[in-house]
Design an enzyme around this catalytic site. Structure first.
Site, PDB file in Angstrom:
ATOM      1  CG  HIS A  30      -2.177   0.692   0.981  1.00 46.71           C
ATOM      2  ND1 HIS A  30      -2.073   2.035   0.310  1.00 46.71           N
ATOM      3  CD2 HIS A  30      -3.352   0.444   1.466  1.00 46.71           C
ATOM      4  CE1 HIS A  30      -3.628   2.437   0.301  1.00 46.71           C
ATOM      5  NE2 HIS A  30      -4.231   1.652   0.980  1.00 46.71           N
ATOM      6  CE1 TYR A  62      -8.679   6.759   7.771  1.00 46.66           C
ATOM      7  CE2 TYR A  62      -9.579   5.692   5.896  1.00 46.66           C
ATOM      8  CZ  TYR A  62      -8.639   6.448   6.521  1.00 46.66           C
ATOM      9  OH  TYR A  62      -7.373   6.795   5.786  1.00 46.66           O
ATOM     10  CB  SER A 122     -10.380   5.775   1.471  1.00 45.50           C
ATOM     11  OG  SER A 122      -9.316   6.249   0.649  1.00 45.50           O
ATOM     12  CB  THR A 138      -6.433   9.014   1.031  1.00 44.33           C
ATOM     13  OG1 THR A 138      -5.544   8.836   1.874  1.00 44.33           O
ATOM     14  CG2 THR A 138      -6.054   8.061  -0.420  1.00 44.33           C
TER      15      THR A 138
END
Length: 766
Positions: A470, A586, A588, A599
């Site tokens: 990531h 959460y 994104s 982001t």
């Protein structure tokens, strides 16, 4: 995607063993280095920057301008108003024998200066135009006169046929929000999940922060925003990803799935050959910048910086901090099969191997009967170990097996030829999809090289998948590559009637090179410990995938609602019915409207969403009342999403303020509390970016089924979703088996979506 877990684990003042260590560099020095890194990135691609930097002009436009000036000079006209004569006087006279040459040079210099000034004007004008975000705030389907004028001007100044990085110099920088607005929005976001007493205490801490520390920290952030390309993205990459000491597997990686209902060929080597060839075709287009930049509304460009590190990239472990190693080129892939590592060349005589030749090489690996060497089979488990542990072991490995390690880390990407089948089966569709997702996310803990930018996974029945690290980029980048790969290998390259790649084998190709690992004895115990930890982590994660086909994006749009907001509100209802309470959520959102943006977090659990959920659980509330609250909740979510995309979110600003406070050794109870929050519901939509590559009407089964990631909290859920075509939504859900608070089948469930559609459908549809 998996960034929520990394954000929760962000602890810039802790080493891998938990000991305190302060960030010793002065904050001004760190800001200076951030800007220096930005400028180095620009200089490293100078030639491409020249070609794209003159956009929307072109080198031919300079030639046209120079020719026009020469023609005017021939006609005894002076478009320079005497400047060319001044330039001629400054040039050497070479003994008065080259008067005509001096005139040509003077015209060339004047044309270059005028051309550069025009390009600079175009860039400034386009950057000012791209700084306008009013179009984001307008209702869907409506467009005001200012926005129409803006679109027309953007079309004029944008030029034609842009390359991938053509707009980079014109993108605005991400703004630093007002600290007062950020704190106000934060308090508003936590109000639904805090008791009155806890909220009052948090408000006191917030006011103390605004009074004592906020202005100083904000000043440093504004200074960085003027100097560096982006005030937060490099710190986000470093502190959230590269300084994290947690294992990459489950915590940081995410996966992408193949077609859900079809497999173009059951031959493993053939599928690998076409897929690898398609990926390398994508890399070729990337190197030549032939990939069209992503444009919102067909006009507003997004930042393309993250594309640079898709290939030839490895995350190298460090004791306290990892670093990303990116090579300019690589002409081989590293392949893993049954515990053995191979090096497979991808080029012959400087040209890319054909799919059939690649299939031949992969088949040779599958047919190779040689066994794995002792401990070689489980070597890759080290990449799933805590980063500090892997860094220490890698030092010994680099000494003893440098050539093999370089072959893996220097590869274009990693390929895993799995010995087991995967994918949807008719006998047990639910369990088979869950096992497929788990195999992509974690595998067996030792059959993926998690440090590589991505691993292509090819199962024995021809099913594909992708495991992505990531830190180097976010999901839309790898998703764009994956859409191209699936479409190209299936529709353009295709397969013969017997399932093989088209074309003919190449018997002159050398055998794939078996990598030899000379593993010292002290590494053996480290491999065993890493394998044990990887298996525990892998076996603890629970994955669930279900396609929902009763309605999809088309139905939601007919209701004049945002499809993303619809799902987010449904998730709030699902979580409340699962837990009986609300939690921080959460979601994104991208900030690629800005240079080097990554982001931002949308805090989807709002007061408006909570009011709607309570109304749905209240038997005295009528359906029209629920519908009214539902639309209010959707509108609120849309406002938060648009604010996040336009750089006015909460979390990245608070994160950057926290980093500055650590550099300055300032203790802020408010910022410390903010960054100790747990995200029990982490969500993300996987965008479909290239629908033109797929014919969803004639071939509805040939669409990607999205992907997923691990939960951000040990007692929470990770939920991703993708709108497949117009009439299907596929959900990917993860949780921890060790948690007593999560039940995978209940979040979200078909019942939640059905209750929304049935209860509100008569009132939603016009």
């Amino acid at each position: 995607m998996a960034e929520a877990h990394q954000a929760v684990g962000f602890r810039p003042s802790l080493t891998s063993d938990g000991a305190e260590v302060e960030l010793s560099a002065p904050v001004l020095q760190e800001i200076y280095l951030s800007g220096l890194r930005s400028w180095k990135r620009h200089l490293s691609r100078f030639w491409n920057d020249f070609l794209t930097g003159v956009f929307p002009a072109s080198p031919l436009s300079w030639l046209f301008l120079f020719s026009a000036i020469q023609l005017a000079w021939f006609l005894q006209l002076d478009p320079s108003l005497g400047l060319m004569e001044k330039i001629k006087e400054l040039l050497p006279d070479w003994g008065g024998q080259h008067h005509g040459l001096r005139g040509v040079l003077a015209a060339a210099l004047f044309a270059s200066c005028l051309w550069g000034a025009l390009i600079f004007t175009l860039h400034v004008a386009l950057r000012l135009l791209l700084s306008y975000h009013g179009w984001l705030l307008e209702p869907h389907g409506a467009m005001s006169s200012p926005t129409k004028t803006w679109l027309a001007l953007v079309r004029i100044f944008s030029g034609r046929h842009p390359m991938l990085f053509s707009y980079q110099r014109s993108l605005p920088r991400q703004p630093v929000p007002s600290v007062q607005d950020t704190v106000r929005k934060y308090l508003e976001s936590v109000r639904p999940v805090l008791s009155d007493e806890d909220f009052d205490w948090t408000a006191v801490l917030a006011q103390e922060f605004l009074r004592l520390q906020a202005s100083l920290l904000q000043w440093y952030l504004r200074l960085k925003s003027w100097w560096a390309s982006n005030y937060v993205s490099d710190w986000w990459e470093e502190f959230v990803y590269l300084r994290s000491r947690n294992p990459l597997m489950v915590n940081s990686n995410y996966y992408m799935m193949d077609f859900l209902y079809v497999t173009p060929t059951p031959l493993q080597a053939a599928r690998a050959g076409n897929a690898v060839h398609a990926l390398l075709l994508y890399r070729h287009r990337l190197n030549r910048q032939e990939i069209t930049p992503t444009l919102l509304m067909g006009m507003r460009p997004l930042c393309s910086a993250q594309y640079e590190k898709i290939f030839n990239t490895t995350r190298i472990p460090g004791v306290q901090k990892d670093y990303i190693r990116h090579l300019h080129d690589s002409q081989h892939v590293a392949v893993f099969h049954r515990g053995r590592f191979f090096r497979v060349g991808t080029h012959s005589r400087n040209s890319l191997l054909s799919p059939r030749a690649l299939e031949q090489q992969f088949q040779r690996i599958l047919d190779d009967p040689s066994p794995a060497c002792p401990h070689e089979e489980h070597l890759a488990a080290l990449t799933a170990a805590p980063r500090g542990t892997w860094a220490q072991v890698r030092t010994s490995l680099k000494t003893q097996a440098a050539e093999a390690l370089e072959a893996v880390e220097g590869a274009a990407f990693f390929v895993s030829l799995d010995a087991e089948p995967a994918g949807l089966t008719r006998e047990d569709p639910a369990a088979s999809l869950d096992a497929y997702a788990h195999a992509l996310l974690a595998g067996r803990g030792h059959d993926r090289w998690f440090d590589k930018s991505f691993t292509l996974i090819v199962f024995s029945n021809g099913k594909l998948g992708l495991s992505v690290e990531h830190s180097w980029a976010d999901c839309p980048i790898s998703g764009h590559m994956w859409e191209f790969t699936l479409a190209t290998e299936c529709f353009q390259l295709g397969y013969s009637t017997d399932g093989h790649c088209k074309g003919h084998p190449d018997p002159t190709l050398p055998q794939p090179q078996r990598l030899q690992w000379d593993l010292p004895d002290q590494i053996h115990s480290s491999i065993s410990l890493a394998l044990r930890g990887a298996k525990i982590l892998s076996e603890n994660v629970d994955c669930h995938v279900f396609p929902f086909s009763l309605f999809g994006k088309s139905f939601i749009r007919r209701c004049h609602l945002s499809s993303d907001s619809f799902i987010q509100i449904a998730l709030q209802l699902a979580h409340f019915r699962d837990r009986g309470q609300f939690c921080l959520t959460y979601e994104s959102a991208m900030t690629r409207l800005f240079l080097e943006g990554r982001t931002e977090t949308v805090r989807s659990c709002t007061r408006e969403a909570c009011n709607f959920v309570r109304a749905m659980e209240d038997t005295e509330k009528t359906d029209p009342q629920c519908l009214t609250l539902f639309r209010v909740a959707v509108d609120k979510h849309q406002a938060l999403l648009k604010a996040a995309m336009s750089g006015q979110g909460v979390d990245r600003h608070l994160f950057a303020l926290y980093v500055v406070s650590r550099f300055l050794h300032l203790q802020s109870p408010f910022l410390t509390q903010v960054h100790s929050e747990q995200w029990q519901l982490s969500t993300s939509q996987i965008p479909v970016q290239q629908m033109h590559l797929f014919d969803v009407h004639n071939y509805p089964d040939y669409v990607s089924s999205g992907g997923g990631f691990g939960p951000a909290d040990d007692h929470g859920y990770g939920v991703s979703y993708i709108f497949m075509g117009d009439d299907m939504i596929t959900f990917h859900i993860s949780s921890k088996k060790s948690s007593t608070k999560t039940v995978r089948q209940t979040l979200p469930s078909n019942t939640i979506l059905l209750s929304l559609s049935r209860q509100l459908c008569p009132f939603l549809l016009p």
